[in-house]
Design a protein around this motif. Structure first.
Motif, mmCIF file in Angstrom:
data_model
loop_
_atom_site.group_PDB
_atom_site.id
_atom_site.type_symbol
_atom_site.label_atom_id
_atom_site.label_comp_id
_atom_site.label_asym_id
_atom_site.label_seq_id
_atom_site.Cartn_x
_atom_site.Cartn_y
_atom_site.Cartn_z
ATOM 1 N N VAL A 3 -3.264 16.614 -12.726
ATOM 2 C CA VAL A 3 -4.513 16.405 -11.797
ATOM 3 C C VAL A 3 -3.883 15.212 -10.717
ATOM 4 C CG1 VAL A 3 -6.384 17.278 -13.277
ATOM 5 C CG2 VAL A 3 -5.249 14.756 -13.514
ATOM 6 N N ARG A 4 -2.664 14.965 -10.865
ATOM 7 C CA ARG A 4 -2.115 13.973 -9.861
ATOM 8 C C ARG A 4 -2.373 13.963 -8.472
ATOM 9 N NH1 ARG A 4 3.156 12.279 -13.292
ATOM 10 N NH2 ARG A 4 2.194 11.240 -15.080
ATOM 11 N N GLY A 5 -2.318 15.392 -8.113
ATOM 12 C CA GLY A 5 -2.360 15.902 -6.659
ATOM 13 C C GLY A 5 -3.984 15.444 -6.108
ATOM 14 N N ILE A 6 -4.995 15.774 -7.219
ATOM 15 C CA ILE A 6 -6.411 15.483 -7.130
ATOM 16 C C ILE A 6 -6.454 14.186 -6.587
ATOM 17 C CG2 ILE A 6 -8.781 15.874 -7.613
ATOM 18 C CD1 ILE A 6 -7.902 18.333 -9.389
ATOM 19 N N ILE A 7 -6.184 13.180 -7.469
ATOM 20 C CA ILE A 7 -6.212 11.693 -7.406
ATOM 21 C C ILE A 7 -5.669 11.424 -6.048
ATOM 22 C CG2 ILE A 7 -5.559 9.746 -8.670
ATOM 23 C CD1 ILE A 7 -5.178 11.254 -11.099
ATOM 24 N N VAL A 8 -4.406 11.851 -5.668
ATOM 25 C CA VAL A 8 -3.905 11.278 -4.296
ATOM 26 C C VAL A 8 -4.917 11.729 -3.219
ATOM 27 C CG1 VAL A 8 -2.201 11.638 -2.748
ATOM 28 C CG2 VAL A 8 -1.620 11.048 -5.341
ATOM 29 N N GLN A 9 -5.423 12.939 -3.262
ATOM 30 C CA GLN A 9 -6.224 13.546 -2.377
ATOM 31 C C GLN A 9 -7.600 12.774 -1.938
ATOM 32 O OE1 GLN A 9 -6.988 17.689 -3.151
ATOM 33 N NE2 GLN A 9 -4.860 18.039 -2.682
ATOM 34 N N GLN A 10 -8.068 12.214 -3.207
ATOM 35 C CA GLN A 10 -9.483 11.325 -3.224
ATOM 36 C C GLN A 10 -9.510 10.031 -2.919
ATOM 37 O OE1 GLN A 10 -11.554 12.664 -6.731
ATOM 38 N NE2 GLN A 10 -11.734 14.619 -6.220
ATOM 39 N N GLY A 11 -8.106 9.618 -2.408
ATOM 40 C CA GLY A 11 -7.981 8.310 -1.870
ATOM 41 C C GLY A 11 -7.759 7.298 -2.842
ATOM 42 N N ALA A 12 -6.994 7.364 -4.214
ATOM 43 C CA ALA A 12 -6.696 6.720 -5.145
ATOM 44 C C ALA A 12 -5.886 5.586 -4.624
ATOM 45 C CB ALA A 12 -6.266 7.249 -6.378
ATOM 46 N N VAL A 13 -4.845 5.996 -3.816
ATOM 47 C CA VAL A 13 -3.743 4.959 -3.661
ATOM 48 C C VAL A 13 -4.312 3.751 -2.865
ATOM 49 C CG1 VAL A 13 -1.475 4.528 -2.192
ATOM 50 C CG2 VAL A 13 -1.992 6.542 -3.589
ATOM 51 N N LYS A 14 -5.133 3.994 -1.775
ATOM 52 C CA LYS A 14 -5.843 2.933 -1.103
ATOM 53 C C LYS A 14 -6.654 1.804 -1.818
ATOM 54 C CE LYS A 14 -8.753 1.840 2.987
ATOM 55 N NZ LYS A 14 -9.464 2.550 4.131
ATOM 56 N N ALA A 15 -7.183 2.360 -2.862
ATOM 57 C CA ALA A 15 -7.934 1.528 -3.998
ATOM 58 C C ALA A 15 -6.876 1.087 -4.906
ATOM 59 C CB ALA A 15 -8.977 2.627 -4.474
ATOM 60 N N LEU A 16 -5.708 1.544 -5.493
ATOM 61 C CA LEU A 16 -4.842 1.205 -6.342
ATOM 62 C C LEU A 16 -4.252 -0.136 -5.865
ATOM 63 C CD1 LEU A 16 -3.852 4.339 -8.209
ATOM 64 C CD2 LEU A 16 -4.909 2.375 -9.401
ATOM 65 N N LEU A 17 -3.684 -0.195 -4.522
ATOM 66 C CA LEU A 17 -2.892 -1.122 -3.973
ATOM 67 C C LEU A 17 -3.297 -2.714 -4.169
ATOM 68 C CD1 LEU A 17 -1.331 0.692 -1.090
ATOM 69 C CD2 LEU A 17 0.061 -0.658 -2.666
ATOM 70 N N PRO A 18 -4.677 -2.775 -3.919
ATOM 71 C CA PRO A 18 -5.168 -4.259 -3.854
ATOM 72 C C PRO A 18 -5.164 -4.562 -5.423
ATOM 73 C CG PRO A 18 -6.690 -2.912 -2.816
ATOM 74 C CD PRO A 18 -5.544 -1.950 -2.876
ATOM 75 N N LEU A 19 -5.717 -3.425 -6.399
ATOM 76 C CA LEU A 19 -5.763 -3.493 -7.991
ATOM 77 C C LEU A 19 -4.474 -3.965 -8.547
ATOM 78 C CD1 LEU A 19 -8.159 -0.561 -8.874
ATOM 79 C CD2 LEU A 19 -8.763 -3.066 -8.668
ATOM 80 N N ALA A 20 -3.484 -3.345 -7.852
ATOM 81 C CA ALA A 20 -2.045 -3.800 -8.265
ATOM 82 C C ALA A 20 -1.565 -5.244 -7.918
ATOM 83 C CB ALA A 20 -1.140 -2.796 -7.796
ATOM 84 N N LEU A 21 -2.176 -5.729 -7.116
ATOM 85 C CA LEU A 21 -1.663 -7.160 -6.409
ATOM 86 C C LEU A 21 -2.490 -8.202 -6.599
ATOM 87 C CD1 LEU A 21 -0.271 -5.896 -3.017
ATOM 88 C CD2 LEU A 21 1.192 -6.703 -4.952
ATOM 89 N N ASP A 22 -3.954 -7.954 -7.296
ATOM 90 C CA ASP A 22 -4.681 -9.080 -7.478
ATOM 91 C C ASP A 22 -5.857 -8.865 -8.703
ATOM 92 O OD1 ASP A 22 -5.891 -11.645 -6.820
ATOM 93 O OD2 ASP A 22 -7.511 -10.723 -5.656
ATOM 94 N N GLY A 23 -5.722 -9.846 -9.468
ATOM 95 C CA GLY A 23 -6.690 -9.689 -10.775
ATOM 96 C C GLY A 23 -6.194 -10.003 -11.739
#
Length: 939
Positions: A661-681
């Motif tokens: 299901v990784r293709g679906i995850i990328v298509q639905q915009g996960a990367v844009k949301a994950l980047l700030p989550l990976a750098l702050d928190g």
């Protein structure tokens, strides 16, 4: 002589030695040590600065080059070397006019300097072109200002003109021209009469772009229009305008403090001290506005978020200052407001206001780093509660309970301390038992919040469960749903332990069914569906409830649609439910010996339900992803709550574990949301988000998964996973993702090196975990395509020696990667060819490669030998003295070698040896002979 005994001159000489060996970092340290030993400004000190600037230039740290050259030129003005190095750094920083100035100064002082002449010519051309461009920009700005502010002009043309001004404002030349043509005063005068909201939003954005990273323009803007103008602009019911104003205010704060909007940005202490008064003024204005009765709920939320983003110690560290200015009391006033309860002096709030306020209170408390500060925080809260209790009317009691509920959703310890005070819990239970709907509602909400701690849950089970059951019979749905959630929370106090059931068997399923009915009923208000999902967030600790819910497509879809609204008040319920469904919570490691010990001591042993086995969990993950959970997570990830961000990252990481299901995850915009989550928190949250990104980068082509600039941005999260605190799986997945990234282009490879990736990746090559050694070697194989990586291998170290050893590794993939790295190194570096002989086992390794049954390994081995023979006559001669020539001869003539390319390369290697006159060709057969009598040795 020890290092502590060395003089500044000796440090400089050592630095020069390291510099000539291409060991830039070591040279840098030596020059720094020399500078530390020189107190007074003199010619020698200027040399140390110049030399260090040269090292910084090699390391591409242009800002430090400029700074060191500035220091050198202050001591020795017009020094050609300092001017030359500063010129190169300024050009690389795109400060072309300044670079050209330095180039001209060098030519004036040294007209015969041939090194600077081509650079000066190039810069002259760039500066001339930029001057022409500036003239064009000036005319464009003038035209757009006239069009945008002409009321009689067509609306579409005015909007286009304003969009063009915004684009111009984002460029340095355009911003300067807008400012020069008094664009700020025109904009602010014009906004007073403008009614087109799109144009107003763009005017605010233009002001923000003009202020970005420019202190003088920011000072001028604040002096001319003042902070109140921004507060006036933010006071709107349109989200777009509120967001534009909030962003603009943050840019001003960033400019005053030297920060940017990146999660890892830190303020400049000197700047903060210089502009302390201006920063304090903005904080005071924001604090005053929190309880302003005339501003919109959206504006209030945005102002609280602004405060929240700047209270952390890595930002402006406003936390203690905020307490001093009685900001806590103001936040508690907002925390005590209810959207549905209006009275004469009530504030306008949104459904997210109390959630945002609770997160802000939690963030302030987190930044109370010592006991005295924490005590001041608690005293301020106590003061607010006591003031409200002095007025015995119902409204005051209701507001106290609402404020306590908000506190319990934020700084839980402070909230629990308030509840523990004499009479507070009793007051809440009495209010829940009245016939007044408002009191019942707020009391129910508070009971739900109080039951977060197991000891408190036990107390409420003992005292209040009958009250909750009674309220569940209410005819008012809003009361029923709250009582339902209270019962759900108490019923889940056993967590995932299948053996603990506070209520009778089957009770949790009945409660879940009741929550489901509220959730899927479109006639119910959003508030009731929000409470229903919160009830499920507690009940889904039960594996049977999880399985029943995941099979209910209607309920899953209703939950996802609710989350897509982005309403912060549904955040906790949705995310916790998803974490439970995905089993993405921390699991305690069960050690068999400890279980036996617990049995012997007759201690309770938690048991996991069979429906929480891996196959059931994996099925749930795929169902959720296909139902569109990624879109819901993207909407919710905008929260500033670090704990909620961690939960979101956990769900992302769980669904990313399923390759299908990784293709679906990328298509639905996960990367844009994950980047700030990976750098702050939180630390765990950042790790979870980074691992999720790595999993996407392993399966999907990085150019598809991380398009454009994102390919650069994901490098840091991947590098962050390369530490000993992460698991071997996290290390491995990060290395795999980095390997794919490093194969894309040289810009990405340079970014990996800039982020300190080389040394971290190399460390895993020296480890004892076979899979990690393989993955790290594969990354290094791709990194060697970068010139800077080659320089690391050319320095005085054993790196090439270790690659030679790895060529013989039992793991074939490791051997292929190491041999590939050596093949590339030897193709571009004569020094690398020579350093192969540093290894005691170089000959055995080459034999291993050349005689390997795997054609990929064999091919790399022949390329390495060919590169070595071609490099220098001495290297070739050393090879000729061994049996390598015989092996090459055999490979070139052996028809059993299936790979034709290997035979051709072996033959080419023999020809290369003949060109050095180290071997002679057989005249009859026109091929190299293998007897030693035909080898010509050179002195």
């Amino acid at each position: 002589m020890t290092k502590s005994d060395m003089t500044a001159q000796e440090w400089k000489e050592k630095g020069n030695e390291e510099f000539n060996k291409n060991n830039w970092s070591e040279a840098l340290n030596c020059y720094t040590n020399a500078l530390k030993l020189v107190k007074e400004d003199n010619a020698e000190k200027a040399i140390y600065y110049k030399n260090r600037a040269a090292a910084y230039l090699k390391l591409l740290d242009y800002e430090k080059v400029i700074k060191d050259c500035d220091n050198a030129l202050e001591i020795c003005s017009n020094d050609p070397k300092a001017l030359f190095r500063r010129c190169l750094a300024l050009e690389a920083s795109e400060r072309f006019e300044e670079a050209y100035r330095d180039a001209r100064n060098i030519i004036l002082s040294d007209p015969n300097n041939k090194s600077i002449q081509p650079i000066a010519a190039r810069l002259h051309e760039i500066v001339q072109e930029r001057h022409k461009e500036m003239s064009r920009i000036s005319a464009k700005v003038s035209q757009m200002l006239d069009l945008a502010f002409d009321i009689n002009m067509d609306r579409e043309k005015r909007e286009t003109a304003m969009n063009n001004l915004l684009v111009l404002a984002r460029e340095r030349a355009g911003a300067e021209e807008i400012f020069k043509q008094k664009g700020v005063s025109k904009i602010t005068k014009f906004v007073k009469v403008e009614k087109n909201e799109e144009i107003i939003c763009n005017t605010i954005r233009i002001i923000g772009e003009l202020c970005k990273n420019n202190i003088s323009r920011t000072e001028s803007v604040i002096r001319d229009i003042g902070v109140p103008w921004f507060l006036e602009m933010i006071n709107s019911k349109l989200a777009e305008r509120v967001n534009a104003s909030q962003y603009c205010l943050q840019i001003i704060l960033n400019t005053y403090s030297g920060m940017d909007n990146k999660p890892d940005s830190k303020p400049d202490k000197t700047l903060c001290e210089t502009y302390k008064k201006e920063i304090d003024t903005i904080l005071s204005c924001l604090l005053y506005s929190i309880t302003n009765r005339t501003i919109s709920g959206l504006a209030r939320d945005a102002i609280i978020e602004l405060i929240m983003r700047n209270i952390h110690y890595t930002a402006l560290d406003w936390a203690e200052r905020l307490v001093e200015l009685r900001g806590l009391q103001k936040l508690m006033e907002v925390a005590s407001e209810m959207e549905e309860y209006k009275y004469e002096s009530s504030m306008d709030i949104t459904s997210s206001t109390r959630t945002i306020t609770s997160v802000c209170l939690a963030r302030i408390y987190e930044n109370m780093y010592y006991d005295a500060a924490k005590e001041r925080f608690r005293n301020a809260i106590d003061e607010f509660i006591k003031d409200k209790l002095l007025t015995p009317d119902i409204e005051s009691k209701v507001r106290i309970v609402v404020a306590i509920t908000t506190l319990l959703l934020g700084p839980l310890d402070v909230g629990n301390a308030i509840v523990a005070k004499e009479g507070i819990l009793e007051m809440i239970l009495v209010m829940a038992g009245t016939d007044d709907l408002l009191q019942q509602k707020v009391a129910c909400e508070c009971i739900v919040a109080v039951a977060s701690k197991k000891d408190k849950a036990t107390a409420i089970i003992n005292q209040g469960v009958n009250i909750l059951k009674k309220l569940y019979q209410s005819k008012d749905d809003s009361i029923r749903v709250r009582a339902l959630v209270g019962l759900c929370k108490l019923g889940s106090s056993g967590g995932t332990d299948a053996t603990i059931r506070p209520f009778a068997d089957g009770a949790t399923k009945k409660l879940a069914e009741a929550c489901r009915r509220f959730l899927i009923n479109p006639k119910k208000e959003k508030d009731m569906r929000k409470w229903a999902i919160e009830g499920l967030s507690y009940l889904t600790f039960d594996a049977e409830v999880k399985e029943k819910l995941i099979e209910d497509q209607q309920a899953i879809q209703a939950m996802i649609e609710l989350a897509k609204t982005g309403d912060q008040s549904v955040l906790y319920g949705v995310v916790t439910t998803l974490v439970n469904l995905c089993n993405a919570y921390d699991k305690q490691e069960i050690i068999p010996e400890m279980i036996e010990l617990a049995k012997f001591a007759k201690q309770h042993i938690p048991e996991e339900h069979e429906l929480d086995d891996v196959e059931f969990v994996n099925k749930r993950l795929c169902v959720l992803t296909k139902a569109g959970v990624t879109s819901a997570l993207v909407s919710l990830a905008k929260t500033d709550s670090h704990n909620s961000r961690e939960l979101i990252a956990r769900v992302f990481n769980a669904i990313c574990s399923q390759q299908e299901v990784r293709g679906i995850i990328v298509q639905q915009g996960a990367v844009k949301a994950l980047l700030p989550l990976a750098l702050d928190g939180t630390t765990k949250g950042k790790k979870q988000a980074s691992q999720a990104l790595a999993r996407l980068g392993i399966t999907i082509n990085p150019e598809v998964a991380f398009p454009g600039q994102r390919m650069m941005e994901v490098v840091r999260p991947f590098i962050n996973l390369l530490n000993q605190e992460c698991s071997a799986l996290e290390n491995f997945e990060s290395l795999m993702a980095l390997c794919n990234l490093a194969g894309i282009n040289d810009s990405v490879r340079k970014r990996i090196l800039e982020e300190g990736g080389f040394h971290k990746i190399e460390a895993y090559m020296y480890g004892d975990h076979d899979m990690l050694i393989r993955a790290a070697t594969q990354v290094m194989n791709n990194l060697i395509m970068c010139e800077q990586t080659i320089q690391y291998y050319e320095q005085e170290n054993d790196r090439i020696k270790y690659l030679v050893i790895l060529c013989e590794d039992e793991d074939q993939d490791t051997s292929i990667a190491a041999a590939g790295a050596l093949a590339m190194l030897t193709s571009v570096s004569k020094k690398a060819c020579e350093k192969i002989f540093d290894s005691k086992n170089w000959l055995e390794s080459l034999r291993f490669l050349l005689a390997n049954p795997n054609c990929d390994v064999q091919h790399r081995g022949v390329v390495i030998v060919l590169n070595m023979i071609r490099s220098t006559k001495d290297v070739a001669a050393k090879l000729i003295e061994t049996d390598i020539m015989e092996i090459l001869m055999a490979l070139s003539k052996n028809d059993m070698v299936e790979n034709k390319q290997i035979r051709e390369l072996a033959s080419t290697a023999l020809d290369a040896a003949a060109e050095w006159n180290l071997i002679k060709k057989n005249v009859d057969e026109n091929e190299s002979t293998e007897s030693t009598s035909n080898i010509e040795h050179v002195d």
